[in-house]
Motif scaffolding. Structure first.
Motif, PDB file in Angstrom:
ATOM      1  N   LEU A 180       0.827  -1.208   0.000  1.00  0.00           N
ATOM      2  CA  LEU A 180       0.000   0.000   0.000  1.00  0.00           C
ATOM      3  C   LEU A 180       0.857   1.252   0.000  1.00  0.00           C
ATOM      4  CD1 LEU A 180      -2.910  -1.008   2.378  1.00  0.00           C
ATOM      5  CD2 LEU A 180      -2.930  -0.794  -0.096  1.00  0.00           C
TER       6      LEU A 180
ATOM      7  N   ARG B  49      -3.458   0.831  13.091  1.00  0.00           N
ATOM      8  CA  ARG B  49      -4.297   1.929  12.610  1.00  0.00           C
ATOM      9  C   ARG B  49      -3.439   3.133  12.226  1.00  0.00           C
ATOM     10  NH1 ARG B  49      -8.529   0.216  10.760  1.00  0.00           N
ATOM     11  NH2 ARG B  49      -9.152  -1.647  11.846  1.00  0.00           N
ATOM     12  N   ASP B  50      -2.469   3.447  13.069  1.00  0.00           N
ATOM     13  CA  ASP B  50      -1.601   4.602  12.781  1.00  0.00           C
ATOM     14  C   ASP B  50      -0.816   4.375  11.506  1.00  0.00           C
ATOM     15  OD1 ASP B  50      -2.512   5.345  15.248  1.00  0.00           O
ATOM     16  OD2 ASP B  50      -0.640   6.296  15.820  1.00  0.00           O
TER      17      ASP B  50
ATOM     18  N   LEU C 129      -1.632   2.443   9.046  1.00  0.00           N
ATOM     19  CA  LEU C 129      -2.561   2.507   7.917  1.00  0.00           C
ATOM     20  C   LEU C 129      -2.808   3.962   7.536  1.00  0.00           C
ATOM     21  CD1 LEU C 129      -4.593   1.188   5.967  1.00  0.00           C
ATOM     22  CD2 LEU C 129      -6.305   1.437   7.755  1.00  0.00           C
ATOM     23  N   LEU C 130      -3.069   4.788   8.544  1.00  0.00           N
ATOM     24  CA  LEU C 130      -3.295   6.212   8.284  1.00  0.00           C
ATOM     25  C   LEU C 130      -2.054   6.836   7.657  1.00  0.00           C
ATOM     26  CD1 LEU C 130      -4.799   8.861   8.455  1.00  0.00           C
ATOM     27  CD2 LEU C 130      -4.153   9.039  10.845  1.00  0.00           C
TER      28      LEU C 130
ATOM     29  N   CYS D 296       0.211   5.397   5.806  1.00  0.00           N
ATOM     30  CA  CYS D 296       0.323   4.976   4.406  1.00  0.00           C
ATOM     31  C   CYS D 296      -0.726   5.669   3.546  1.00  0.00           C
ATOM     32  CB  CYS D 296       0.149   3.460   4.270  1.00  0.00           C
ATOM     33  SG  CYS D 296       1.438   2.518   5.059  1.00  0.00           S
ATOM     34  N   PHE D 297      -1.903   5.860   4.111  1.00  0.00           N
ATOM     35  CA  PHE D 297      -3.016   6.404   3.335  1.00  0.00           C
ATOM     36  C   PHE D 297      -2.902   7.912   3.161  1.00  0.00           C
ATOM     37  CE2 PHE D 297      -7.491   8.052   3.500  1.00  0.00           C
ATOM     38  CZ  PHE D 297      -7.819   7.709   2.202  1.00  0.00           C
ATOM     39  N   ASP D 298      -2.648   8.618   4.240  1.00  0.00           N
ATOM     40  CA  ASP D 298      -2.705  10.075   4.192  1.00  0.00           C
ATOM     41  C   ASP D 298      -1.823  10.660   5.302  1.00  0.00           C
ATOM     42  OD1 ASP D 298      -3.359  12.708   3.983  1.00  0.00           O
ATOM     43  OD2 ASP D 298      -5.525  12.426   3.989  1.00  0.00           O
TER      44      ASP D 298
ATOM     45  N   TYR E  16      -4.619  -7.768  -2.038  1.00  0.00           N
ATOM     46  CA  TYR E  16      -5.109  -6.490  -2.579  1.00  0.00           C
ATOM     47  C   TYR E  16      -6.047  -6.716  -3.762  1.00  0.00           C
ATOM     48  CZ  TYR E  16      -4.648  -1.708  -4.402  1.00  0.00           C
ATOM     49  OH  TYR E  16      -4.881  -0.443  -4.854  1.00  0.00           O
TER      50      TYR E  16
ATOM     51  N   ASP F 243     -11.563  -5.013  -0.809  1.00  0.00           N
ATOM     52  CA  ASP F 243     -11.484  -3.561  -0.690  1.00  0.00           C
ATOM     53  C   ASP F 243     -11.450  -3.126   0.766  1.00  0.00           C
ATOM     54  OD1 ASP F 243     -11.397  -2.502  -3.272  1.00  0.00           O
ATOM     55  OD2 ASP F 243     -13.486  -3.035  -3.593  1.00  0.00           O
ATOM     56  N   ARG F 244     -11.324  -4.107   1.668  1.00  0.00           N
ATOM     57  CA  ARG F 244     -11.295  -3.768   3.092  1.00  0.00           C
ATOM     58  C   ARG F 244      -9.927  -4.093   3.647  1.00  0.00           C
ATOM     59  NH1 ARG F 244     -16.616  -2.784   4.424  1.00  0.00           N
ATOM     60  NH2 ARG F 244     -15.614  -1.657   6.117  1.00  0.00           N
ATOM     61  N   PHE F 245      -9.381  -3.163   4.411  1.00  0.00           N
ATOM     62  CA  PHE F 245      -8.030  -3.373   4.910  1.00  0.00           C
ATOM     63  C   PHE F 245      -7.944  -4.559   5.866  1.00  0.00           C
ATOM     64  CE2 PHE F 245      -4.509  -2.542   7.843  1.00  0.00           C
ATOM     65  CZ  PHE F 245      -3.481  -2.555   6.926  1.00  0.00           C
TER      66      PHE F 245
ATOM     67  N   MET G 228      -7.955  -7.612   4.012  1.00  0.00           N
ATOM     68  CA  MET G 228      -6.708  -7.716   3.264  1.00  0.00           C
ATOM     69  C   MET G 228      -5.596  -8.293   4.150  1.00  0.00           C
ATOM     70  SD  MET G 228      -4.682  -4.712   1.278  1.00  0.00           S
ATOM     71  CE  MET G 228      -2.960  -4.878   0.856  1.00  0.00           C
TER      72      MET G 228
ATOM     73  N   ILE H 239      -4.273  11.554  -2.385  1.00  0.00           N
ATOM     74  CA  ILE H 239      -4.280  10.200  -1.825  1.00  0.00           C
ATOM     75  C   ILE H 239      -4.426   9.191  -2.952  1.00  0.00           C
ATOM     76  CG2 ILE H 239      -5.160  10.785   0.442  1.00  0.00           C
ATOM     77  CD1 ILE H 239      -7.817   9.427  -1.177  1.00  0.00           C
TER      78      ILE H 239
ATOM     79  N   PHE I 117      -6.910   2.744  -2.475  1.00  0.00           N
ATOM     80  CA  PHE I 117      -6.593   2.257  -1.132  1.00  0.00           C
ATOM     81  C   PHE I 117      -7.794   1.497  -0.551  1.00  0.00           C
ATOM     82  CE2 PHE I 117      -4.510   2.539   2.943  1.00  0.00           C
ATOM     83  CZ  PHE I 117      -3.193   2.732   2.590  1.00  0.00           C
ATOM     84  N   PRO I 118      -7.564   0.352   0.070  1.00  0.00           N
ATOM     85  CA  PRO I 118      -8.694  -0.452   0.547  1.00  0.00           C
ATOM     86  C   PRO I 118      -9.295   0.064   1.858  1.00  0.00           C
ATOM     87  CG  PRO I 118      -6.649  -1.577   1.025  1.00  0.00           C
ATOM     88  CD  PRO I 118      -6.283  -0.319   0.293  1.00  0.00           C
ATOM     89  N   VAL I 119      -9.861   1.258   1.830  1.00  0.00           N
ATOM     90  CA  VAL I 119     -10.562   1.762   3.013  1.00  0.00           C
ATOM     91  C   VAL I 119     -11.942   2.254   2.580  1.00  0.00           C
ATOM     92  CG1 VAL I 119      -8.604   2.420   4.453  1.00  0.00           C
ATOM     93  CG2 VAL I 119      -9.405   3.982   2.700  1.00  0.00           C
TER      94      VAL I 119
ATOM     95  N   MET J 238     -10.893   8.237  10.666  1.00  0.00           N
ATOM     96  CA  MET J 238      -9.515   8.715  10.847  1.00  0.00           C
ATOM     97  C   MET J 238      -9.490  10.114  11.455  1.00  0.00           C
ATOM     98  SD  MET J 238      -7.806   7.344   7.337  1.00  0.00           S
ATOM     99  CE  MET J 238      -7.560   5.586   7.082  1.00  0.00           C
TER     100      MET J 238
ATOM    101  N   TYR K 219      -8.963   9.694  15.237  1.00  0.00           N
ATOM    102  CA  TYR K 219      -7.801   8.993  15.792  1.00  0.00           C
ATOM    103  C   TYR K 219      -7.109   9.790  16.896  1.00  0.00           C
ATOM    104  CZ  TYR K 219      -7.637   5.215  12.344  1.00  0.00           C
ATOM    105  OH  TYR K 219      -7.913   4.106  11.587  1.00  0.00           O
TER     106      TYR K 219
ATOM    107  N   MET L 137      -4.190   2.359  20.624  1.00  0.00           N
ATOM    108  CA  MET L 137      -4.585   1.332  19.654  1.00  0.00           C
ATOM    109  C   MET L 137      -5.668   1.830  18.711  1.00  0.00           C
ATOM    110  SD  MET L 137      -3.172  -1.846  20.368  1.00  0.00           S
ATOM    111  CE  MET L 137      -4.424  -3.103  20.125  1.00  0.00           C
ATOM    112  N   ARG L 138      -6.157   3.041  18.957  1.00  0.00           N
ATOM    113  CA  ARG L 138      -7.209   3.642  18.122  1.00  0.00           C
ATOM    114  C   ARG L 138      -8.443   2.756  18.065  1.00  0.00           C
ATOM    115  NH1 ARG L 138      -4.160   8.040  18.564  1.00  0.00           N
ATOM    116  NH2 ARG L 138      -2.194   7.837  17.493  1.00  0.00           N
TER     117      ARG L 138
ATOM    118  N   PRO M 164     -16.083   1.516  -0.759  1.00  0.00           N
ATOM    119  CA  PRO M 164     -14.654   1.841  -0.774  1.00  0.00           C
ATOM    120  C   PRO M 164     -14.445   3.241  -1.324  1.00  0.00           C
ATOM    121  CG  PRO M 164     -15.183   0.158  -2.421  1.00  0.00           C
ATOM    122  CD  PRO M 164     -16.416   0.378  -1.627  1.00  0.00           C
TER     123      PRO M 164
END
Ligand SMILES: Nc1ncnc2c1ncn2[C@@H]1O[C@H](COP(=O)(O)OP(=O)(O)OP(=O)(O)O)[C@@H](O)[C@H]1O
Ligand SMILES: [Mg+2]
Lengths: 289, 264
Positions: free
Chosen positions: A46, A163-164, A166-167, A169-171, A221, A225-227, A230, B96, B100-102, B110, B113, B119-120, B146
């Motif tokens: 990702l 979670r951190d 993932l965030l 990597c995502f944004d 992947y 479509d869900r982390f 995945m 972005i 992305f798989p979210v 997010m 967070y 651990m969120r 998604p």
């Protein structure tokens, strides 16, 4: 593969090898390493860090050699050189106009070459082939313990920070704007990558470890479509490939690392062709219908 | 709806920026830009393409390092304000990876967070905040989709929802109205007016001058520096706009803003 199992009495075929201590060890270490690399591979794919994974896994080589020569845990040496290579990549990129992928290629081949030179110069009982191609069937008990410990550490870190990361990597911009320390996450992910590379080195060796770090993630992947799904798919496909790879290697007496990675690649190809939404056969179908 | 985290602040201002200078590799993009924004007001940020609107907002968020000047949010240094979720930011382009798989829900979550544990793990209040934010931007039915399956405008609304879910007292929105339909535009304007009522302050950069007239209490006109700043009724004049947009005839500008009389 399943046909193959059915024809030759699956029970015996699967259970017989377990009577050997070395097979039990090999299966234990491969499935553990498979789980760890599978989990990490989600973040690698990702984040687009395949090349970085390749770089770090090659760069740990001199660290492993030095550690064996000094008699300290190989993980320590590998970790130092893995993180060191990344720091060096960052430094050279910042201070020169050379593009990042060039710098990555430059640094990791340099480190790898250093490792090769060290192996030939330092008098020790290191088996070069063992480092380059892995040998889970011949793993020593201390290497096994170290690998399991590393695996547990990596899994722990990835679970706490999932979670951190993932965030991140995502944004990463958003992560910073809500006060998350992205520099810390960056180096955390790189450290975990170094550790996973050392673990993977035990089963498939330095050359192929990058496959462990990207293929399961890429396969998963294509499937979801869900982390969360995945990560589950990546870990299970990675464990499955590792175990099957070890068995195949035992049955047919082929190179273990190669056999594990080959199974992984075949699993990827199956997903590539038949994945419900993103497989090429199905997407063509949805286009025509 | 529940209130936002109402941070006590020592100064009188939600946003204080003092003589910000920013350069990109030696090329000056912004100099001596100052801004003070009280609680409960909406401020428009207006200027040409390349005038430095995004740069100004990024400097307020600490994403570009100003060569000079300081920023305080709610009287706090920037980092502390961010850690305490005092400020939310929606960039002009999220930049972005859309494959992305979210899901939409994950993205909006997010925004929470920063208020969660290490651990969120979302609590009930976090879920309610996300639900509320999704309702406000009318994306509730898309919550399980998604992010890659959304249209551009829907995606934009998702990121706005994320900022809303954060419940910050200061919102920095970089061109939130570009690429959204009229209905959403209206919805967002109403939302901003509600936020103002609650004492939050919003800085919005925009190219649509009617927005400034309709709901901005203050306006900042910039072109590499702050040309004019003050109450909309006083600052948003033809002369100032002509100056901001580099000598374009005033009638053309008022044509853009669809207004009979800008000074109204
Ligand atoms: N990352 C960057 N590196 C170098 N120069 C930049 C960078 N970002 C912006 N600039 C320059 O700084 C100036 C201000 O850009 P900025 O993005 O702040 O403008 P803007 O007012 O937001 O414009 P727009 O209305 O097009 O969004 C421009 O001249 C631009 O070329
Ligand atoms: Mg801009």
């Amino acid at each position: 593969m399943t046909e193959f199992l059915v024809v030759v009495r699956p029970g015996e075929l699967l259970l017989d090898p377990l009577s050997h201590e070395f097979m039990r060890r090999a299966l234990l270490v491969s499935s553990m390493v498979g789980a760890v690399c599978g989990l990490l591979s989600c973040y690698m794919t990702l984040k687009g860090w395949a090349l970085m994974g390749d770089a770090v896994s090659h760069a740990v080589m001199p660290g492993v050699v030095v550690a064996y020569a000094l008699g300290i845990p190989f993980a320590v040496g590998a970790f130092v050189f893995g993180v060191g290579s990344v720091a060096l990549i960052g430094f050279v990129k910042q201070k020169s106009r050379v593009k990042e992928d060039t710098v990555i290629g430059l640094v990791f081949t340099g480190f790898f070459a250093l490792g090769l030179v060290l192996v030939s110069k330092i008098k020790s009982n290191i088996d070069l082939m063992h480092i380059l191609f892995g040998s889970p069937l011949g793993i020593s008990i201390s290497d096994l313990q170290q690998t399991l410990l590393i695996s547990l550490i990596v899994v722990f870190i990835l679970l706490v920070f999932r979670r951190d990361l993932l965030l991140y990597c995502f944004d990463a911009t958003h992560a910073r704007s809500i006060g998350i320390n992205t520099g810390f996450l960056h180096y955390l992910l790189l450290s975990v990558l170094s550790l996973a590379a050392v673990a993977g080195l035990q089963t498939v060796g330095i050359i192929l470890v990058v496959a462990m770090l990207i293929t399961p993630g890429a396969t998963a992947y294509l499937l979801t479509d869900r982390f969360d799904r995945m990560t589950f798919l990546a870990v299970s496909s990675s464990i499955f490939s590792s175990i099957l790879g070890v068995y195949i290697s035992y049955w047919t007496d082929i190179e273990t690392g190669g056999s594990i990675v080959l199974v992984q690649t075949i699993v990827f190809l199956i997903a590539f062709l038949f994945a419900p939404r993103y497989g090429i056969l199905n997407s063509r179908h949805s286009l025509t219908s | 709806m529940e209130g936002f985290s109402n941070h006590p602040f020592t100064g009188d201002f939600r946003i204080e920026a003092d003589q910000i200078c920013v350069d990109y590799n030696g090329r000056v993009a912004l100099y001596d830009a100052s801004l003070r924004l009280r609680a409960g007001c909406i401020c428009g940020l207006v200027g040409m393409n390349g005038a430095g609107k995004s740069t100004f907002i990024r400097a307020l968020m600490g994403f570009v390092r100003p060569s000079r000047g300081i920023v305080r949010i709610n009287g706090m240094p920037l980092r502390q304000a961010q850690r305490e979720q005092a400020v939310a930011y929606v960039p002009q382009n999220e930049g972005i990876d859309c494959s992305f798989p979210v899901s939409v829900w994950d993205v909006v979550m997010m925004g929470r967070y920063g208020s969660m544990n290490l651990m969120r793990v979302p609590r009930e209040s976090d879920r309610r905040a996300v639900l509320d934010a999704l309702e406000r931007v009318e994306l509730l039915e898309f919550r399980n989709n998604p992010i890659g399956s959304l249209s551009g405008g829907q995606r934009k609304r998702t990121f706005l929802a994320r900022a809303i879910a954060q419940r910050a007292s200061v919102l920095l929105l970089d061109e939130p109205f570009t690429g959204v339909d009229v209905r959403t535009e209206k919805l967002m304007a109403d939302l901003f007016l509600q936020f103002r009522q609650q004492g939050r302050s919003i800085l919005i950069s925009t190219h649509d001058l009617t927005h400034v007239r309709d709901f901005c209490d203050f306006v900042v006109l910039i072109n590499k520096t702050v040309l004019a700043y003050g109450e909309t009724s006083k600052v948003f004049t033809k002369e100032n706009l002509t100056m901001t947009f580099g000598g374009m005839p005033p009638d053309l500008l008022s044509g853009v803003s669809h207004s009979e009389d800008l000074e109204a």
